[in-house]
Design an enzyme around this catalytic site. Structure first.
Site, PDB file in Angstrom:
ATOM      1  N   SER A   1       0.793  -1.229   0.000  1.00 38.33           N
ATOM      2  CA  SER A   1       0.000   0.000   0.000  1.00 38.33           C
ATOM      3  C   SER A   1       0.829   1.285   0.000  1.00 38.33           C
ATOM      4  CB  SER A   1      -0.939  -0.073   1.207  1.00 38.33           C
ATOM      5  OG  SER A   1      -1.840   0.966   1.161  1.00 38.33           O
TER       6      SER A   1
ATOM      7  N   SER B   1       3.972   1.594  14.782  1.00 36.98           N
ATOM      8  CA  SER B   1       3.270   1.373  13.519  1.00 36.98           C
ATOM      9  C   SER B   1       3.052  -0.126  13.316  1.00 36.98           C
ATOM     10  CB  SER B   1       4.119   1.931  12.369  1.00 36.98           C
ATOM     11  OG  SER B   1       3.706   1.353  11.150  1.00 36.98           O
TER      12      SER B   1
HETATM   13  C1  G16 Z   1      -2.810   0.741   6.609  1.00 38.82           C
HETATM   14  C2  G16 Z   1      -4.114   0.494   7.315  1.00 38.82           C
HETATM   15  C3  G16 Z   1      -4.647   1.791   7.853  1.00 38.82           C
HETATM   16  C4  G16 Z   1      -3.602   2.428   8.762  1.00 38.82           C
HETATM   17  C5  G16 Z   1      -2.272   2.582   8.018  1.00 38.82           C
HETATM   18  C6  G16 Z   1      -1.154   3.015   8.924  1.00 38.82           C
HETATM   19  O1  G16 Z   1      -3.041   1.571   5.525  1.00 38.82           O
HETATM   20  O2  G16 Z   1      -5.015  -0.092   6.418  1.00 38.82           O
HETATM   21  O3  G16 Z   1      -5.832   1.517   8.529  1.00 38.82           O
HETATM   22  O4  G16 Z   1      -4.016   3.673   9.187  1.00 38.82           O
HETATM   23  O5  G16 Z   1      -1.890   1.341   7.479  1.00 38.82           O
HETATM   24  O6  G16 Z   1      -1.040   2.078   9.949  1.00 38.82           O
HETATM   25  P1  G16 Z   1       0.143   2.112  10.980  1.00 38.82           P
HETATM   26  O7  G16 Z   1       0.143   3.475  11.584  1.00 38.82           O
HETATM   27  O8  G16 Z   1      -0.167   1.035  11.981  1.00 38.82           O
HETATM   28  O9  G16 Z   1       1.416   1.869  10.228  1.00 38.82           O
HETATM   29  P2  G16 Z   1      -2.537   1.191   4.091  1.00 38.82           P
HETATM   30  O10 G16 Z   1      -3.209   2.145   3.193  1.00 38.82           O
HETATM   31  O11 G16 Z   1      -1.048   1.329   4.117  1.00 38.82           O
HETATM   32  O12 G16 Z   1      -2.981  -0.235   3.896  1.00 38.82           O
END
Ligand code: G16
Length: 567
Positions: A78, A532
């Site tokens: 992503s 994260s």
């Molecule tokens: C993913 C999750 C999101 C989250 C983001 C950051 O997004 O689907 O819900 O907000 O990661 O998460 P973290 O702060 O735990 O790294 P994506 O768009 O990268 O799949």
């Protein structure tokens, strides 16, 4: 079903061969990593993903046998940089893997560290026993049904090839009981839609479901656009595709869109998905949200054109951020908080009062939601605002459990709206044709950048709302989000929906002191730290009514983290 049954249908020679290949590369690739199936599955540098891939494949195999339905695997990292990749599984109805199974897949990944196959096998069968004790199920006819999808990263195709091979060879089930469908390069929400569709309609072979996906949401979008008499505030939407899969999918959609001669022009930028090294670099939803500035690829002339509204997708097109510039070139960020409040406002405006009074309509956010947005939801919209842990799966569950119409968005632009039968029945009593068409734009399964784009555009046009006026609905508190690399992010444990740390011991007290010492009389300083789930960092979020406090607080919090983690 039991581990004995699973054992009886495993092609053990193949499993052992695959395991040994992994084992021979282990010291080089996956040196002493503690794997966690996190916010969005496994995610890290693609060179270290061999074991998580193996674990994801095994849990998907078990889950598919257990459910006797299609289970999807999306290969994507992503918003992460191009060199990363990741995997997440998708349930038969398009949801995420149940929480309890996340710990099983984590255990499988970590148990691969035992160098001997026999130890791994015993361990895996123990895990399978635990699973089927917790989820007893007797079935005679089992089949393996898997759906694969991937993003545009260079590592994604080899991973998909491994999975195709793995599922085809792993079991001694009859060939007709093993169905592996590979949908190639798709957005994450498209794969959710595809898995859901296969389940709902009992489809067993590959079909052109990306077309069905577009038809489902695109046709109501076109119909609603045709109801807009005259464009008032903007006539062009410029879409930054983050050089990812969104470009590939929207490039297919654009000619269809133009056939309808719409008043609103759609233009794509950052569409170079063929060059994987450009993915999310200086562009995309995460870049714009974090840096609060325009992405690369927008000329000054376009940036200053008041007829343009802008938006950015992320690498797998599940998030979107809107933005525009004021006449004096001020950057106006229209993020997930702004989208949630806009949608809330639209429901309030369009639904008859007795209907609104009979249902629970509310908004779910995370700790990252700007304090001003939460105040606006409660004080101006008079809606319930709830907080969930980061990760759309958490917001989704909260919305389903607490609301008849639940609008959920993370500030980073990831979210959607869900509604239940009670709401649909209540709605059907009123003849609100346009509103019914509007809600068919919503992808209830999962946050989806493309359908969120349709929703926001239609609301702005139907309400004749200028994006700058949307921005002015409330003023965000100045805020900042930074990353900090620490020796071991798993040492950071939180409570209170990630707003406070329980570990490392003593750090929360230090943060509280730092926050209080610069607080103004409005007491609006806020700062939290959490690990994260998608990158090997901890994140520090800070907001305050005074811009200058942000640097003071984050500098001191960074020092405190350093001090505590170096002890
Ligand atoms: C993913 C999750 C999101 C989250 C983001 C950051 O997004 O689907 O819900 O907000 O990661 O998460 P973290 O702060 O735990 O790294 P994506 O768009 O990268 O799949």
């Amino acid at each position: 079903m039991s581990s004995a049954y699973i054992e009886s249908i495993l092609n053990k020679q193949y499993l052992q061969k695959t395991f040994n290949e992994l084992a021979s590369q282990r010291p080089r690739k996956s040196n002493a990593i503690n794997f966690t199936y996190g916010t969005s599955g496994f995610r890290m540098d693609s060179s270290k993903l061999d074991i998580p891939l193996f674990a994801t494949a095994l849990i998907t195999f078990l889950r598919s046998l257990y459910c006797n339905k299609f289970i999807g695997i999306m290969i994507t990292a992503s918003h992460n940089p191009p060199q990363d990749n990741g995997f997440k599984t998708i349930e038969p109805k398009g949801e995420m893997l149940p929480h309890s199974w996340e710990s099983y897949v984590t255990s499988i990944a970590n148990s691969v560290y035992e160098n001997e196959y026999s130890k791994f096998e015993t361990n895996m069968l123990d895990i399978i026993d635990t699973i089927f004790k917790a989820y007893p199920l007797e079935k005679k006819d089992t089949s393996l049904r898997i759906i694969l999808g991937r993003d545009t990263r260079s590592s994604s195709l080899p991973f998909a090839n491994f999975l195709n091979d793995f599922f085809t060879n792993l079991t001694t089930l009859k060939t007709e009981n093993v169905i592996v469908l590979d949908y190639g390069i798709v957005t994450t929400p498209q794969l959710h839609f595809i898995v859901r569709k296969h389940t709902a309609d009992n489809i067993f072979e590959q079909m052109d479901l990306t077309k069905e996906y577009f038809d489902a949401f695109f046709i109501p979008f076109i119909k609603l656009l045709s109801k807009v008499a005259k464009l008032q505030s903007f006539n062009t939407l410029l879409i930054d595709c983050a050089n990812g899969v969104g470009a590939l999918q929207l490039e297919k959609l654009l000619p269809l869109y133009e056939k309808h001669s719409p008043q609103l022009k759609l233009e794509l930028i950052n569409t170079n998905y063929q060059d994987c090294s450009k993915l999310n670099v200086e562009c995309g939803a995460d870049f714009v949200k974090t840096n609060q500035k325009l992405p690369g690829g927008i000329s000054e002339e376009v940036a200053n054109n008041p007829n343009f509204l802008f938006c950015s997708l992320d690498g797998d097109s599940d998030r979107i951020i809107f933005y525009c510039l004021t006449a004096d070139k001020k950057f106006c960020l229209l993020d997930g908080d702004k989208m949630a409040t806009l949608i809330g406002e639209f429901f309030i405006e369009k639904l008859p009062a007795p209907l609104l009074e009979s249902i629970k309509l509310g908004i779910v956010q995370t700790a990252y939601a700007n304090g001003s947005s939460t105040a606006y939801i409660k004080d101006v919209l008079k809606l319930d605002a709830r907080c969930a842990k980061t990760g759309v799966k958490n917001l989704h569950h909260d919305a389903v459990e607490n609301f008849d119409v639940g609008i959920y968005f993370e500030a980073n632009g990831h979210g959607t709206v869900i509604f239940n039968d009670k709401f649909m029945q209540a709605l059907s009593k009123y003849k609100l044709e346009e509103f019914e068409m509007f809600i068919s734009l919503i992808n209830q399964a999962v946050g989806d950048a493309i359908t969120d784009l349709f929703i926001v555009v239609i609301i702005l046009l139907l309400l004749e709302l200028d994006p700058r006026d949307w921005f002015k609905k409330y003023a965000d508190l100045p805020n900042t989000l930074i990353k900090c690399v620490v020796p071991d992010r798993s040492e950071f444990e939180t409570f209170d929906y990630e707003r406070q740390l329980s570990k490392p011991i003593g750090l929360q007290e230090m943060i509280d002191e730092i926050v209080n010492e610069t607080n103004n009389s409005d007491k609006k300083n806020r700062c939290f730290v959490r690990a994260s789930g998608t990158e090997d960092v901890v994140r520090i979020y800070c907001e305050s009514s005074k811009q200058e406090n942000l640097t003071i607080i984050t500098t001191k919090v960074l020092e405190a983290i350093k001090q505590i983690t170096n002890k």
